[in-house]
Design an enzyme around this catalytic site. Structure first.
Site, mmCIF file in Angstrom:
data_model
loop_
_atom_site.group_PDB
_atom_site.id
_atom_site.type_symbol
_atom_site.label_atom_id
_atom_site.label_comp_id
_atom_site.label_asym_id
_atom_site.label_seq_id
_atom_site.Cartn_x
_atom_site.Cartn_y
_atom_site.Cartn_z
ATOM 1 N N LYS A 185 0.825 -1.214 0.000
ATOM 2 C CA LYS A 185 0.000 0.000 0.000
ATOM 3 C C LYS A 185 0.860 1.265 0.000
ATOM 4 C CE LYS A 185 -3.613 2.240 2.702
ATOM 5 N NZ LYS A 185 -4.430 2.189 3.910
ATOM 6 N N ARG A 233 -4.806 -7.390 11.756
ATOM 7 C CA ARG A 233 -3.862 -6.287 11.943
ATOM 8 C C ARG A 233 -4.197 -5.508 13.218
ATOM 9 N NH1 ARG A 233 -0.654 -4.687 8.062
ATOM 10 N NH2 ARG A 233 -1.045 -2.442 8.192
#
Length: 193
Positions: free
Chosen positions: A60, A126
């Site tokens: 990302k 996460r």
């Protein structure tokens, strides 16, 4: 947070392909973004050096990412090697006629089948790791955020160039032990204040 242990136990016995179950379990251990792991190639891993190098194009933040592999993560990868080691993808779809990774949908459906619809997501691993590491370990926040591949914002981010590799390796070992409920290792691992 300790519901995570029950969830992983439930995932292991849920009716789904072995590859899908191992994908979710490894996702819990590595806490990378789901697509980063789902698209992983065997060529990116060095089990001998206990590390995974994710290329820039799948990240990302447009920068390569280094992931140290804990002993439990390596054990999962060795099990996967027997299933998909003859394909380029670590999580090659067992149902596809061509070589391609499993779909995110199939992994999401397995989580739902395990009873976690509306309670947990693939990306949620996460948040789980961040929460556990910040609240139950004494690893520095900078090392945790580096392992999550988060970019430090502002002027501090411009000047901070440390990679925290040694601490991140210890952090991943500690977290792997936490997921496996290995209390002896969790208490004995030295952490940096």
């Amino acid at each position: 947070m300790h519901e995570a242990h029950e969830m992983l136990d439930q995932i292991r016995i849920t009716e789904a392909s072995k590859i899908t179950k191992l994908y979710v379990e490894l996702l819990a251990h590595l806490f990378v973004r789901p697509s980063e792991l789902r698209m992983a190639m065997w060529s990116e891993f060095s089990l001998q050096n206990a590390e995974w190098h994710i290329p820039t194009e799948r990240m990302k933040m447009d920068a390569p990412h280094w992931v140290p592999l804990s002993a439990p993560a390596i054990a999962i990868l060795r099990e996967l090697r027997l299933l998909t080691g003859f394909t380029p993808y670590v999580f090659n779809s067992p149902d596809a006629k061509i070589q391609q990774p499993i779909s995110e949908t199939i992994a999401r459906k397995m989580l739902h089948k395990a009873g976690y619809k509306g309670r947990h997501t693939l990306h949620g691993f996460r948040a789980l790791a961040s929460t556990v590491l910040h609240s139950e370990s004494r690893f520095r926040s900078d090392a945790i955020e580096a392992q999550l591949a988060h970019k430090v914002q502002g002027v501090r981010g411009v000047y901070l160039r440390a990679d925290f590799k040694q601490e991140r390796r210890e952090l991943m070992g500690w977290y792997g032990s936490w997921l496996r409920k290995d209390e002896t290792t969790i208490k004995c691992v030295s952490v940096i204040n």
